[in-house]
Scaffold this motif. Structure first.
Motif, short mmCIF file in Angstrom:
data_model
loop_
_atom_site.label_atom_id
_atom_site.label_comp_id
_atom_site.label_asym_id
_atom_site.label_seq_id
_atom_site.Cartn_x
_atom_site.Cartn_y
_atom_site.Cartn_z
N ALA A 16 19.43 -25.47 37.68
CA ALA A 16 18.70 -25.25 36.44
C ALA A 16 17.62 -26.31 36.24
N LYS A 17 16.54 -25.94 35.58
CA LYS A 17 15.42 -26.87 35.36
C LYS A 17 15.86 -28.14 34.63
N THR A 18 16.76 -27.98 33.67
CA THR A 18 17.14 -29.11 32.85
C THR A 18 18.00 -30.14 33.59
N ALA A 19 18.46 -29.79 34.79
CA ALA A 19 19.43 -30.63 35.49
C ALA A 19 18.82 -31.83 36.18
N ARG A 20 17.48 -31.92 36.22
CA ARG A 20 16.89 -33.08 36.89
C ARG A 20 15.52 -33.39 36.31
N ILE A 21 15.27 -34.68 36.04
CA ILE A 21 13.93 -35.15 35.72
C ILE A 21 13.25 -35.42 37.06
N LYS A 22 12.17 -34.75 37.32
CA LYS A 22 11.58 -34.76 38.66
C LYS A 22 10.80 -36.05 38.91
N TYR A 23 11.03 -36.62 40.08
CA TYR A 23 10.23 -37.76 40.54
C TYR A 23 9.78 -37.54 41.98
N PHE A 24 10.63 -37.82 42.96
CA PHE A 24 10.22 -37.75 44.35
C PHE A 24 11.05 -36.72 45.11
N ASP A 25 10.43 -36.09 46.10
CA ASP A 25 11.09 -35.01 46.85
C ASP A 25 11.92 -35.56 48.00
N ILE A 26 13.03 -36.21 47.63
CA ILE A 26 13.95 -36.72 48.64
C ILE A 26 15.37 -36.31 48.29
N VAL A 27 16.22 -36.31 49.29
CA VAL A 27 17.65 -36.04 49.12
C VAL A 27 18.39 -37.28 49.61
N ILE A 28 19.05 -37.96 48.69
CA ILE A 28 19.76 -39.20 49.05
C ILE A 28 20.97 -38.87 49.92
N ASP A 29 21.10 -39.60 51.01
CA ASP A 29 22.20 -39.36 51.94
C ASP A 29 23.21 -40.50 51.95
N SER A 30 22.73 -41.73 51.85
CA SER A 30 23.65 -42.87 51.91
C SER A 30 22.99 -44.09 51.27
N GLY A 31 23.81 -45.10 51.05
CA GLY A 31 23.31 -46.34 50.48
C GLY A 31 24.20 -47.50 50.82
N LYS A 32 23.63 -48.68 50.84
CA LYS A 32 24.39 -49.91 51.10
C LYS A 32 23.72 -51.05 50.36
N GLY A 33 24.44 -51.65 49.42
CA GLY A 33 23.85 -52.74 48.66
C GLY A 33 22.68 -52.24 47.84
N ALA A 34 21.50 -52.78 48.11
CA ALA A 34 20.29 -52.39 47.39
C ALA A 34 19.42 -51.45 48.20
N LEU A 35 19.96 -50.87 49.26
CA LEU A 35 19.20 -49.97 50.12
C LEU A 35 19.71 -48.53 50.01
N LEU A 36 18.77 -47.58 50.06
CA LEU A 36 19.09 -46.16 50.08
C LEU A 36 18.51 -45.53 51.33
N LYS A 37 19.12 -44.45 51.78
CA LYS A 37 18.61 -43.72 52.93
C LYS A 37 18.63 -42.23 52.60
N ASP A 38 17.53 -41.52 52.91
CA ASP A 38 17.51 -40.08 52.67
C ASP A 38 18.00 -39.33 53.91
N VAL A 39 18.05 -38.01 53.80
CA VAL A 39 18.63 -37.22 54.89
C VAL A 39 17.77 -37.24 56.15
N GLU A 40 16.53 -37.67 56.03
CA GLU A 40 15.66 -37.79 57.20
C GLU A 40 15.69 -39.18 57.82
N GLY A 41 16.48 -40.08 57.22
CA GLY A 41 16.64 -41.42 57.77
C GLY A 41 15.68 -42.45 57.22
N HIS A 42 14.83 -42.08 56.24
CA HIS A 42 13.93 -43.04 55.63
C HIS A 42 14.72 -43.98 54.72
N THR A 43 14.41 -45.27 54.79
CA THR A 43 15.12 -46.28 54.00
C THR A 43 14.23 -46.75 52.85
#
Length: 445
Positions: A16-43
């Motif tokens: 549903a539209k209300t379920a997200r305030i849109k910012y960037f077109d990424i899908v978060i896959d993992s994280g460690k400490g202060a780092l995030l990684k998307d499903v394409e491997g970008h950190t």
């Protein structure tokens, strides 16, 4: 490899539209400490900490171990009927560290929103009064009670009224209300007079149950009320038998350089709401308050099938251990000074940086038109998108405020990397090199 674009396209048909305030077109896959990684491997460096819900960082080993160990024993049996070991221990621990003197009790919930609903329930039950006072710019949540006391976005009122009756909103003394050359004393006098106006004209103090406040507003722009103003509000409340409640969901648990944001003011609340980082982002919240207030509401007035379940409370126990063992409030205060120095330096270089505020690792930076000093949402969107391209996650608030809330475990090296990214984006904006993304009209609150 599955791409961000493919997953987002698949999700779009069902979300549903209300379920997200849109910012960037990424899908978060993992994280460690202060780092995030998307499903394409970008950190990415995380400068948002999942909306201040991962103060201990992503996948902290101690929190992960607590979750795994508890999940292997039992994941859920409703605390609405029976106690469980981690919740029983956590209740006492949370009561012990609450910034409230005397006997303190706790009631569990699943989110900060229902914790703020709980404040409404307990206040009305204890006082026998109906009216609720909250502040403009507040974000207390998205359930009907918490949403009714919020005042930060028209989309939290459009199409969903009528909202909860009996709510009166008063102006919050944020930096944008202060007049040029107005002294803090004059500012506090003026804003407190505005606070009193409803009580003089149509709101009976003797029928008011609670005054709810974020001493430091979060989604309203990371803005701290003057200490004298908050003291006057709390004094007024107690003079009239009104409860004084604080929302610590966004700003608590070390975020501002102290365990609780209200500790910057030397005031004790009667009630407070806790959520977000209490279980390192797992769905757990609590209403914490004076025992006599908390005992005014019988079961099942504020209980939920899954709130306070064994896994979330085990995670919360580990989270509190990490906060204390790693001195995260003190660390936030120390690293926050580095951040304050950085933003002060950048404000000297760039006229588009207007008012900025930093309370520990908790900051709001206003982006303005250099000539008129009016809010500049276009420049703000350009900046957050460029910061994203350079490898950091930062979002905007109120269209023109950069939200700076990294996990409190961010390393000094990572913090300096973040400063380098921000400095580059600021410099490129100054030189006219930044452009809006194609979907700019959809980005932000």
């Amino acid at each position: 490899m599955t791409t961000n674009k493919e997953l987002l396209a698949a999700e779009a048909g069902a979300l549903a539209k209300t379920a997200r305030i849109k910012y960037f077109d990424i899908v978060i896959d993992s994280g460690k400490g202060a780092l995030l990684k998307d499903v394409e491997g970008h950190t990415y460096l995380d400068l948002l900490a999942s909306a201040s819900s991962t103060n201990t960082g992503h996948a902290h080993p101690k929190v992960v171990a607590a979750i795994q160990q508890q999940a292997a024993k039992i994941i859920q049996y409703t605390p609405a009927y029976f106690a469980n070991s981690p919740a029983a221990e956590l209740a006492q621990k949370l009561a012990d560290i609450a910034p409230i003197s005397g006997p303190v009790k706790v009631a569990w919930g699943n989110s900060g929103s229902d914790a703020n609903d709980g404040i409404i329930k307990f206040a009305r039950a204890f006082t026998g009064r109906q009216y609720l006072v909250s502040f403009m710019g507040a974000y207390h949540g998205s359930t009907y009670g918490s949403l009714s006391t919020s005042a930060v976005s028209l989309n939290m009122a459009r199409k969903i009224g009528p909202l909860l009756p009996g709510v009166v909103k008063v102006p919050y003394p944020d930096p944008w209300h202060r007049l040029p050359d107005e002294s803090e004393t004059a500012f506090v006098d003026r804003m407190f007079a505005a606070f009193l106006e409803p009580f003089k004209t149509y709101l009976p103090a003797e029928e008011t149950a609670v005054i709810m406040m974020e001493p430091i507003q979060g989604d309203g722009g990371i803005a701290k009320a003057p200490t004298e103003f908050v003291k006057r509000v709390a004094d007024f409340a107690h003079q009239h038998g009104i409860l004084f409640a604080v929302d610590e969901v966004n700003q608590g648990l070390g975020r501002t350089g102290k365990m609780w944001s209200i500790q910057h003011f030397g005031i004790e609340p009667d009630l407070m709401s806790v959520g977000k980082s209490i279980a390192s982002g797992l769905p757990l919240s609590a209403v914490v308050g004076r025992a006599e207030v908390m005992d005014s509401l019988p079961a099942p007035g504020h209980l939920f099938t899954t709130s306070g379940n064994p896994v979330t409370t085990a995670a919360a126990l580990a989270t509190l251990d990490v906060i204390q063992e790693e001195n995260l409030p003190e660390r936030s205060a120390r690293l926050g000074k580095l951040a304050a120095d950085f933003f002060a330096e950048q404000a000297e270089k760039h006229a588009f940086i207007g008012n900025w505020r930093m309370y520990g690792l908790d900051g709001g930076i206003d982006i303005v038109d250099p000539q008129t000093k009016a809010a500049d949402p276009v420049a703000t969107t350009k900046l957050i998108y460029r910061i994203f391209q350079l490898g950091a996650i930062m979002i905007s608030l109120k269209e023109n405020i950069l939200r700076f809330q990294p996990p409190l475990v961010i390393t000094e090296k990572q913090l300096q990397q973040a400063f380098a990214i921000l400095a580059q984006a600021f410099a490129e904006l100054e030189m006219g090199k930044l452009v809006l993304p194609e979907n700019a009209a959809q980005i932000g609150w």
